[in-house]
Design an enzyme around this catalytic site. Structure first.
Site, short mmCIF file in Angstrom:
data_model
loop_
_atom_site.label_atom_id
_atom_site.label_comp_id
_atom_site.label_asym_id
_atom_site.label_seq_id
_atom_site.Cartn_x
_atom_site.Cartn_y
_atom_site.Cartn_z
N ILE A 106 0.84 -1.20 0.00
CA ILE A 106 0.00 0.00 0.00
C ILE A 106 0.87 1.25 0.00
O ILE A 106 2.04 1.20 0.41
CB ILE A 106 -0.95 -0.03 1.23
CG1 ILE A 106 -2.03 1.06 1.13
CG2 ILE A 106 -0.19 0.10 2.55
CD1 ILE A 106 -3.21 0.83 2.05
N CYS A 107 0.29 2.35 -0.49
CA CYS A 107 0.92 3.68 -0.40
C CYS A 107 2.12 3.76 -1.35
O CYS A 107 1.97 3.53 -2.53
CB CYS A 107 1.28 3.93 1.06
SG CYS A 107 1.47 5.64 1.50
N CYS A 108 3.32 4.01 -0.85
CA CYS A 108 4.48 4.06 -1.74
C CYS A 108 5.02 2.67 -2.04
O CYS A 108 5.78 2.48 -3.01
CB CYS A 108 5.59 4.92 -1.13
SG CYS A 108 6.21 4.29 0.44
N TYR A 128 0.07 5.28 -3.87
CA TYR A 128 -0.17 6.65 -3.43
C TYR A 128 -0.03 7.58 -4.64
O TYR A 128 0.89 7.40 -5.46
CB TYR A 128 0.84 7.02 -2.33
CG TYR A 128 0.47 8.31 -1.62
CD1 TYR A 128 -0.62 8.35 -0.76
CD2 TYR A 128 1.20 9.48 -1.83
CE1 TYR A 128 -0.98 9.53 -0.13
CE2 TYR A 128 0.84 10.66 -1.20
CZ TYR A 128 -0.25 10.69 -0.35
OH TYR A 128 -0.62 11.85 0.27
#
Ligand SMILES: *[C@@H]1O[C@H](CO)[C@@H](O)[C@H](O)[C@H]1NC(C)=O
Ligand SMILES: *[C@@H]1O[C@H](CO)[C@@H](O)[C@H](O)[C@H]1NC(C)=O
Length: 392
Positions: A106-108, A128
């Site tokens: 998730i995210c970066c 992200y």
């Protein structure tokens, strides 16, 4: 008898996004998985983003031979870089993929880790927003809150972690368990829409100095997603949040066994006036709050002087109600504790502000609760800005 529990690995580093890590751990543990939180650093304690400190269960190097049903990578910087640069982790994730087991990021982390390790070639993935360009160079980048492509599941940021975790519960255990997780966590019915809350007896929340001083007590058995969610989101708005342990030790074991490290012991806290006192949930933690004389006195003084105070989940019912701190006010609490509120007229709302009191319901309402607090102190624009940055 051999344990048949699904095994999940959550690697963490300094600069990991703590809200993402803790929500994953909460959802998977609550669904029955055996989750190992493993530090890729040289020590168990990690300094996550926003000054959140927690202690991992083991070092990654000590569990690199174990077989997991799922490896979930949280984001955050520089944590995501550290995960990417960890050769042991890279090998584990590649082996996981080669042997047909699940990976999530998730995210970066989808772009930084999975993408740069070459695992997303020809696959659909998301991440992200600011990493989408980088992702597009190593995957078919898709703007969606959660993307499932075969055995790889990716997602976008703090505000999508609950959905991401629920979809991994579905992959591991099936639809029924996933639905249970949605219901118990109080996942937003309308993810991605602007947050809202109900407000009665509108007053202006003020603070002395340049930013609100907030005290957030924690105890053994506090709900870590709510505690960490509040610390994380309030600090993003530059509020000064003091995390105070109620008990004799700075290290507190949350209701889902995450070890959090407080900034101070409440017993040592000399400053007794704050712009906001806010209580996270968790049954056992709330019981400890209710029997802590110093904390109850602080809350009573706060209410008497019309300063803001609030609670999410159990403590509305187990701390504020029995100490007379909901008298004449509308409030909500976790569905399991609604019977204990004498005024049940507002229990169905996810976040209720009544004058200087703010209450909310459970893990899945934490970000909306924190954003309501930010809006009361800094205005709606700030709340919306942080909602956007966290992808609520
Ligand atoms: C990571 O955080 C820990 C705990 O505070 C600290 O002791 C350690 O030096 C940090 N590691 C790095 C590489 O900065
Ligand atoms: C708060 O608002 C409610 C609903 O508008 C009202 O009935 C009540 O009297 C108000 N309470 C105070 C203390 O003003």
């Amino acid at each position: 008898m051999a344990s048949s529990a699904k095994k999940v690995l959550v690697p963490v580093a300094n600069g990991t996004e703590p809200l993402e890590a803790v929500v994953m751990i909460y959802v998977l543990r609550r669904s029955g998985a055996e989750v190992t939180v493993a530090s890729v650093e040289k020590q168990l304690q990690v300094d996550a983003c926003h000054g959140v400190k927690f202690v991992a269960d083991s070092l990654l190097s000590d569990c690199s031979d174990a077989v997991f049903d799922l490896i979930m990578l949280p984001g955050g910087l520089p944590g995501g870089e550290t995960l990417k640069n960890c050769g042991v982790l890279e090998n584990m994730v590649k082996k996981q993929d080669a042997e047909g087991r699940l990976n999530g990021a998730i995210c970066c982390a989808p772009a930084l880790a999975l993408g740069s390790w070459g695992l997303l070639k020809g696959r659909k993935a998301t991440c992200y927003p600011v990493f989408m360009e980088q992702l597009a160079s190593c995957a078919t980048a898709v703007e969606s809150r959660v993307v499932i492509d075969g055995k790889i599941v990716t997602s976008r940021g703090p505000g999508t972690t609950l959905e991401f975790s629920v979809s991994l519960v579905e992959q591991l255990y099936g639809k029924e368990k996933a639905n249970e997780a949605v219901e118990r966590s109080l996942l937003r019915p309308n993810p991605g829409e602007d947050y809202t809350f109900i407000e009665l007896n509108q007053t202006k929340w003020t603070f002395d100095g340049s930013t609100p001083q907030v005290i957030l007590p924690i105890a053994d058995g506090s709900e870590e997603t709510e505690a960490v969610g509040l610390i994380d989101i309030l600090r993003r708005a530059k509020a000064k949040v003091v995390v105070a342990a109620v008990g004799n030790s700075l290290e507190v074991v949350g209701s889902w066994k995450v070890k959090l490290v407080a900034d101070v012991l409440l017993a040592d806290a000399e400053i007794l006036t704050y712009d906001l006192i806010v209580l996270p949930g968790g049954l056992v933690g709330a019981q400890t709050f209710a029997s802590c004389g110093k904390l109850v006195n602080m809350l009573k003084k706060q209410a008497e002087s019309n300063k803001p105070y609030g609670a999410i989940c159990a403590p509305s019912a187990l701390v504020l109600e029995p100490h007379g701190l909901l008298k004449g006010k509308k409030a909500t609490t976790n569905p399991s504790f609604c019977e204990k509120l004498s005024d049940k007229s507002h229990i169905e709302y996810r976040v209720v502000v009544d004058g200087n009191l703010v209450t909310s319901r459970g893990p899945g309402t934490t970000m909306e609760f924190a954003l309501a607090i930010i809006e009361k102190f800094f205005g709606r624009e700030k709340g919306l800005e942080i909602a956007k940055a966290t992808l609520l």
